[in-house]
Design an enzyme around this catalytic site. Structure first.
Site, PDB file in Angstrom:
ATOM      1  N   ASN A   1       0.826  -1.213   0.000  1.00  0.00           N
ATOM      2  CA  ASN A   1       0.000   0.000   0.000  1.00  0.00           C
ATOM      3  C   ASN A   1       0.858   1.260   0.000  1.00  0.00           C
ATOM      4  O   ASN A   1       0.615   2.205  -0.761  1.00  0.00           O
ATOM      5  CB  ASN A   1      -0.907   0.019   1.230  1.00  0.00           C
ATOM      6  CG  ASN A   1      -1.900  -1.111   1.252  1.00  0.00           C
ATOM      7  OD1 ASN A   1      -2.227  -1.702   0.221  1.00  0.00           O
ATOM      8  ND2 ASN A   1      -2.392  -1.434   2.435  1.00  0.00           N
TER       9      ASN A   1
ATOM     10  N   LYS B   1       1.071   8.692  14.776  1.00  0.00           N
ATOM     11  CA  LYS B   1      -0.146   8.930  14.010  1.00  0.00           C
ATOM     12  C   LYS B   1      -1.340   8.797  14.945  1.00  0.00           C
ATOM     13  O   LYS B   1      -1.544   7.724  15.529  1.00  0.00           O
ATOM     14  CB  LYS B   1      -0.250   7.924  12.859  1.00  0.00           C
ATOM     15  CG  LYS B   1       0.924   7.958  11.894  1.00  0.00           C
ATOM     16  CD  LYS B   1       0.865   6.810  10.892  1.00  0.00           C
ATOM     17  CE  LYS B   1       1.217   5.487  11.536  1.00  0.00           C
ATOM     18  NZ  LYS B   1       1.249   4.368  10.544  1.00  0.00           N
TER      19      LYS B   1
ATOM     20  N   GLY C   1      -4.872  13.976  14.592  1.00  0.00           N
ATOM     21  CA  GLY C   1      -3.707  14.516  13.899  1.00  0.00           C
ATOM     22  C   GLY C   1      -2.467  13.674  14.095  1.00  0.00           C
ATOM     23  O   GLY C   1      -2.536  12.442  14.129  1.00  0.00           O
TER      24      GLY C   1
ATOM     25  N   ALA D   1      -5.073   3.832   5.653  1.00  0.00           N
ATOM     26  CA  ALA D   1      -4.880   5.266   5.881  1.00  0.00           C
ATOM     27  C   ALA D   1      -3.484   5.559   6.411  1.00  0.00           C
ATOM     28  O   ALA D   1      -2.830   6.522   5.992  1.00  0.00           O
ATOM     29  CB  ALA D   1      -5.933   5.790   6.850  1.00  0.00           C
TER      30      ALA D   1
ATOM     31  N   ASP E   1      -0.849   3.828   5.863  1.00  0.00           N
ATOM     32  CA  ASP E   1       0.115   3.556   4.797  1.00  0.00           C
ATOM     33  C   ASP E   1       0.191   4.743   3.832  1.00  0.00           C
ATOM     34  O   ASP E   1       1.277   5.123   3.377  1.00  0.00           O
ATOM     35  CB  ASP E   1      -0.285   2.288   4.036  1.00  0.00           C
ATOM     36  CG  ASP E   1      -0.580   1.130   4.967  1.00  0.00           C
ATOM     37  OD1 ASP E   1      -0.048   1.121   6.095  1.00  0.00           O
ATOM     38  OD2 ASP E   1      -1.363   0.243   4.581  1.00  0.00           O
TER      39      ASP E   1
END
Length: 299
Positions: A45, A226, A231, A257, A259
């Site tokens: 990905n 992450k 945020g 997401a 990745d």
């Protein structure tokens, strides 16, 4: 800023079966879902998202010598990824069933041929890429004893070749199984470590994301936590911390997401972007990823 040099991504290639459900599962009965089948795997990905934003990228991985494996390689090649992917006849291509709901997803994983990835394969691929400038390792190979040699070899070979390195910590449950001490020893001195909030807790304890990021800079030069809709936090070797909000977006499916976020971050950071700018680019791709179903870019 200039175009980045070639990024070599090492890790899993799988077939994703993504089921997006709108309500809790009805155990022992039926639950309506929107279901899609396509390419997945954290490394694959990230490679696909890097190619999407124009970064030269080679994926080193393993699939089965089967229809699914051939389809995964064709998808990646069409997306602009150069594939150093070996097909093994004795194992099936890996598969993941993803149950996604809101900002959560649960994965049922069969790594399959990904367990056959070897250190020799990784070293051979790197030796054939004189234009490589950075190695990005998805931690799944490290977290499985069957493929751990490949992950360790990737980092060692990259250092020997003078490449910068990054590692995505991959998944909290297997991190807890191998233990924080072992994992942090394996990734010591990488240039960039990416973790989500669960992985940060597994590696740095239950505290806030800023403290976790700072603590992990004892292992990696730069650390990014992450935080999903909250945020992201970046901590650097000088003790400086940069925070960035998430982009407002209607979440459909969070599969891939992180990745996409990693790809955007690397695309900026590798051409000299500041942490704030790199986090903004990461947020853009992450927002694109959650707006649709599946882990790869759609056009």
């Amino acid at each position: 800023m200039s175009r980045p040099g070639r990024v070599v991504v090492v890790g899993d290639v799988v077939t994703d079966v993504v089921a997006v459900v709108a309500r809790p599962l009805a155990t022992g009965s039926d639950t309506p879902a929107t279901i899609r089948v396509g390419g997945g795997g954290q490394a694959a990905n990230t490679a696909a998202w890097l190619a999407e934003v124009g970064v030269p990228v080679t994926l080193v991985g393993a699939v089965g010598d089967d229809e699914a494996g051939r389809a995964r390689v064709v998808e990646l090649t069409r997306a602009g990824v150069d594939c150093a992917v070996t097909a093994y006849p004795d194992r099936p291509t890996g598969s993941v069933v993803v149950l996604a709901s809101g900002e959560e997803r649960t994965m049922l994983t069969e790594r399959g041929a990904n367990e056959r990835l070897t250190g020799a394969q990784v070293r051979q691929a790197l030796a054939a890429l004189p234009d490589a400038r950075h190695l990005h390792l998805s931690a799944y190979p490290l977290l499985d004893a069957a493929s751990r040699d490949a992950g360790l070899a990737a980092l060692a070979a990259a250092r020997a070749a003078g490449l910068t390195t990054s590692v995505d910590a991959a998944s909290a449950a297997p991190l807890r199984l191998v233990g924080a001490t072992a994992f942090l020893d394996w990734v010591r001195d990488v240039d960039l470590l990416l973790v989500n909030t669960d992985e940060a807790e597994a590696l740095a304890g239950r505290t806030d994301s800023t403290q976790q990021a700072r603590a992990l800079t004892a292992t990696a030069r730069h650390v990014v936590v992450k935080c999903g809709s909250a945020g992201a936090v970046w901590a650097g070797p000088d003790g400086a911390v940069t925070t960035a909000p998430a982009r407002p977006v209607t979440v459909v499916d969070v599969t891939g997401a992180g990745d996409a976020f990693a790809a955007g971050l690397l695309a900026g950071w590798l051409v000299g972007a500041t942490p704030a700018v790199a986090l903004a680019r990461a947020g853009e791709l992450g927002a694109r990823a959650v707006a649709g179903i599946g882990a790869r870019p759609t056009r």
